[in-house]
Motif scaffolding. Structure first.
Motif, short mmCIF file in Angstrom:
data_model
loop_
_atom_site.label_atom_id
_atom_site.label_comp_id
_atom_site.label_asym_id
_atom_site.label_seq_id
_atom_site.Cartn_x
_atom_site.Cartn_y
_atom_site.Cartn_z
N SER A 310 2.61 15.29 2.46
CA SER A 310 1.94 14.49 1.20
C SER A 310 0.54 14.56 1.33
O SER A 310 -0.02 14.37 0.41
CB SER A 310 2.60 13.08 1.55
OG SER A 310 4.09 12.70 1.55
N LEU A 311 0.11 14.48 2.44
CA LEU A 311 -1.43 14.61 2.58
C LEU A 311 -2.10 15.84 2.06
O LEU A 311 -2.95 15.91 1.23
CB LEU A 311 -1.83 14.48 4.32
CG LEU A 311 -3.38 14.65 4.41
CD1 LEU A 311 -3.99 13.27 3.62
CD2 LEU A 311 -3.92 14.81 5.92
N ALA A 312 -1.33 16.90 2.30
CA ALA A 312 -1.99 18.20 1.78
C ALA A 312 -1.53 18.31 0.08
O ALA A 312 -2.45 18.67 -0.37
CB ALA A 312 -1.07 19.50 2.27
N ALA A 313 -0.41 17.61 -0.34
CA ALA A 313 -0.38 17.39 -1.83
C ALA A 313 -1.44 16.56 -2.24
O ALA A 313 -1.85 16.87 -3.43
CB ALA A 313 0.91 16.99 -2.07
N ALA A 314 -1.73 15.46 -1.57
CA ALA A 314 -2.78 14.32 -2.19
C ALA A 314 -4.14 15.04 -2.16
O ALA A 314 -4.66 15.01 -3.27
CB ALA A 314 -2.78 13.23 -1.18
N ILE A 315 -4.46 15.91 -1.42
CA ILE A 315 -6.00 16.31 -1.40
C ILE A 315 -5.98 17.95 -1.74
O ILE A 315 -6.85 18.17 -2.45
CB ILE A 315 -6.74 16.11 0.16
CG1 ILE A 315 -5.89 16.76 1.22
CG2 ILE A 315 -6.71 14.58 0.36
CD1 ILE A 315 -7.08 16.90 2.60
N GLY A 316 -5.21 18.56 -1.32
CA GLY A 316 -5.12 19.96 -1.75
C GLY A 316 -6.10 20.88 -1.66
O GLY A 316 -6.04 22.01 -1.82
N GLY A 317 -7.16 20.51 -0.72
CA GLY A 317 -8.40 21.27 -0.38
C GLY A 317 -9.22 21.43 -1.83
O GLY A 317 -9.59 22.60 -1.93
N ARG A 318 -8.79 20.68 -2.85
CA ARG A 318 -9.71 20.99 -4.00
C ARG A 318 -10.95 19.86 -4.37
O ARG A 318 -10.91 18.88 -3.94
CB ARG A 318 -8.71 20.72 -5.25
CG ARG A 318 -7.33 21.73 -5.21
CD ARG A 318 -6.59 21.36 -6.24
NE ARG A 318 -6.03 20.14 -6.55
CZ ARG A 318 -4.84 19.50 -5.96
NH1 ARG A 318 -4.17 20.48 -5.20
NH2 ARG A 318 -4.37 18.46 -6.02
N ILE A 412 -8.46 3.99 17.34
CA ILE A 412 -8.44 4.72 16.29
C ILE A 412 -9.61 5.75 16.12
O ILE A 412 -10.75 5.53 16.35
CB ILE A 412 -8.79 3.49 15.02
CG1 ILE A 412 -7.54 2.73 15.11
CG2 ILE A 412 -8.72 4.29 13.59
CD1 ILE A 412 -7.76 1.23 14.19
N GLY A 413 -9.15 6.85 15.64
CA GLY A 413 -9.88 7.98 15.28
C GLY A 413 -10.04 8.04 13.85
O GLY A 413 -9.19 8.13 13.06
N LEU A 414 -11.23 8.10 13.23
CA LEU A 414 -11.49 8.21 11.86
C LEU A 414 -11.99 9.42 11.37
O LEU A 414 -13.33 9.96 11.95
CB LEU A 414 -12.45 6.83 11.51
CG LEU A 414 -11.60 5.49 11.21
CD1 LEU A 414 -13.14 4.68 10.74
CD2 LEU A 414 -11.07 5.59 10.00
N ALA A 415 -11.62 9.74 10.30
CA ALA A 415 -12.40 11.00 9.58
C ALA A 415 -12.50 10.75 8.16
O ALA A 415 -11.46 10.66 7.52
CB ALA A 415 -11.47 12.41 9.86
N TRP A 416 -13.64 10.85 7.48
CA TRP A 416 -14.11 10.34 6.15
C TRP A 416 -14.25 11.80 5.45
O TRP A 416 -14.94 12.49 5.96
CB TRP A 416 -15.09 9.58 6.05
CG TRP A 416 -15.40 9.15 4.76
CD1 TRP A 416 -14.68 8.27 4.03
CD2 TRP A 416 -16.59 9.57 3.71
NE1 TRP A 416 -15.29 8.16 2.78
CE2 TRP A 416 -16.17 8.72 2.65
CE3 TRP A 416 -17.53 10.45 4.05
CZ2 TRP A 416 -17.06 9.28 1.36
CZ3 TRP A 416 -18.47 10.41 3.00
CH2 TRP A 416 -18.05 9.77 1.68
N ALA A 425 -6.44 19.86 4.46
CA ALA A 425 -5.74 18.91 5.28
C ALA A 425 -5.77 19.28 6.67
O ALA A 425 -5.98 18.33 7.67
CB ALA A 425 -4.32 18.67 4.72
N GLY A 426 -5.59 20.36 7.04
CA GLY A 426 -5.71 20.75 8.59
C GLY A 426 -7.11 20.66 9.13
O GLY A 426 -7.00 20.10 10.42
N LEU A 427 -8.00 20.81 8.54
CA LEU A 427 -9.51 20.36 8.99
C LEU A 427 -9.63 18.99 9.12
O LEU A 427 -10.22 18.33 10.22
CB LEU A 427 -10.59 21.02 8.25
CG LEU A 427 -10.80 22.54 8.47
CD1 LEU A 427 -11.83 23.14 7.53
CD2 LEU A 427 -11.06 23.12 9.81
#
Length: 454
Positions: A310-318, A412-416, A425-427
């Motif tokens: 779902s995360l990959a579909a949401a951001i897609g690296g685009r 909690i670890g945060l990545a913005w 998504a992988g990075l």
């Protein structure tokens, strides 16, 4: 005194003309009997008509339940059913011509007619001479067999469309579409009862008024229904009982003024109700399996595989998306809770965590149990400041939970991710995971924001 004569003497006294007449009479009787025997063996009745098509001769005394004498002088065509050409309007011989006629009481009978024209002394048409066989049973059996073959071919074609679909949902649409086109329907649908009203599965965008009510009644009473909606639209409903909760109804309807359903239509609908009902049951099973495969059984959150997809579909690296923040959350004190209070208390802590993350995700975010005591949360569109504020709020909410055992404690670890970034998504996951490691190393019960993506 009377004297008896011997046979020779008696024959000698009979005049020759009388003897010839007697011999001819005997021959005629024998010929008539022969004709009747042959006619009776080859036909159920024989007849003649005059030049106007009226019966002028019929044999035997009863024909198709009618008294033959009552048919004399009546036009033969008056017995014919339907609106086709008059089979008795012939000027040349025909053999084995089939036609439906009215027997006694109006009962339809199928005849095989063999006809030959009769000419008068001048060679003009004077009527017909014919023989008829009653082939109703044979024709009915042939019709039934042909209908059965057509029905089997249609059902096989519809079954092929269902079988070659990629998913159960596609199979339902293919089956309903094929059924609609094959029977000349305005629409078809599967109707399934639900807690908040019936679910309608149909390739047709609109269903006619009154169909849902009729379907609900049919499902409640477990009875099929055939009739007209609003007195105009021919419609039919056939229910199917599968394994609970697999009750469903196949609905089909035609346009106003269209022909009613015949026996073959109803037989096909009844068979397809069972087929599509089974497909519907398989769709439910498939959905349940997919749900189980993508959901954590204890918390009801998405599992690791589903979340990453779902995360990959949401951001897609685009580029061009709204960005957001990825939270990696560790339930720090799960092992001590399990060790001191037992796994039921640990499970309760996990469910509390799931509830807090589900509330934080709202309608647009994604929450998941990543595995063991680790959870993830994706919040799209938040700023970096909003993300850190959410992290603090989650840590405080966990600590404030009223419970009979130690409240959950979060690291909690945060990545913005900036809006329009091309980071995949992988990075993004790797940065959040590294930030969680830093949060735990600095004392736990804290949050840490990852360095920006390179």
């Amino acid at each position: 005194m009377t004297m008896a004569l011997c046979p020779e003497e008696r024959s000698a006294t009979i005049p020759p003309a009388a003897a010839a007449t007697a011999a001819l009479h005997g021959a005629l009787l024998e010929s008539r009997q022969r004709w009747q025997d042959l006619a009776g063996l080859s036909a159920d009745f024989v007849f003649e008509t005059d030049s106007a098509g009226r019966f002028s001769f019929l044999w035997p005394d009863h024909v198709l339940g009618h008294v033959s004498a009552g048919l004399l002088g009546r036009r033969a065509a008056s017995l014919v059913l339907g609106t086709g050409p008059d089979p008795f309007d012939q000027r040349q011989a025909v053999r084995n011509h089939r036609v439906w006629v009215a027997g006694a009481g109006g009962q339809p009978r199928c005849l095989s007619l063999s006809l030959a024209p009769i000419g008068d002394t001048r060679g003009q048409f004077a009527g017909l001479r014919g023989a008829a066989r009653d082939v109703t049973e044979e024709e009915t059996a042939t019709t039934v067999a042909a209908a059965g073959l057509r029905r089997a071919a249609l059902l096989d074609a519809l079954g092929e469309a269902v079988r070659h679909a990629g998913t159960a949902a596609e199979a339902l649409v293919h089956g309903l579409t094929g059924l609609r086109d094959a029977l000349g329907c305005a629409g078809t649908a599967m109707i399934v009862p639900g807690a908040h009203g019936p679910e309608i599965i149909s390739p047709t965008t609109m269903v006619p008024p009154g169909l849902i009510e009729a379907a609900t009644d049919a499902l409640d009473s477990a009875r099929d229904w055939v009739g007209r909606l609003d007195g105009r639209l021919p419609a039919a409903l056939f229910h199917h009982h599968g394994r609970a909760p697999a009750l469903s109804a196949l609905a089909a309807w035609r346009a106003a003024g269209a022909r009613d359903w015949d026996a073959e239509d109803l037989a096909v609908l009844r068979a397809m109700a069972a087929t599509l009902g089974a497909v519907l049951g398989f769709r439910r099973l498939q959905a349940e399996l997919e749900q189980q495969a993508s959901t954590d059984g204890l918390t009801g959150l998405a599992n690791r595989r589903a979340f990453l997809g779902s995360l990959a579909a949401a951001i897609g690296g685009r580029a061009g998306d709204a960005g957001g923040a990825l939270f990696f959350i560790d339930l720090d004190n799960l092992k001590p809770i399990n060790d001191r209070l037992g796994h039921e208390a640990g499970d309760a802590a996990l469910r509390i965590t799931a509830r807090l993350l589900r509330d934080a995700a709202g309608d647009t975010g994604l929450a998941a149990r990543f595995g063991g005591d680790e959870f993830t949360l994706w919040l799209p569109g938040v700023t970096e400041a909003e993300a850190t504020a959410r992290a603090e709020a989650l840590i405080a909410a966990a600590a404030a939970q009223p419970c009979d055992h130690p409240a959950p404690q979060f690291s909690i670890g945060l990545a913005w991710r900036a809006p329009g970034a091309v980071e995949g998504a992988g990075l993004l996951v790797a940065r959040a995971d590294a930030a969680l490691y830093e949060a735990k190393r600095s004392g736990r019960g804290r949050w840490h924001l990852a360095e920006p993506a390179a």
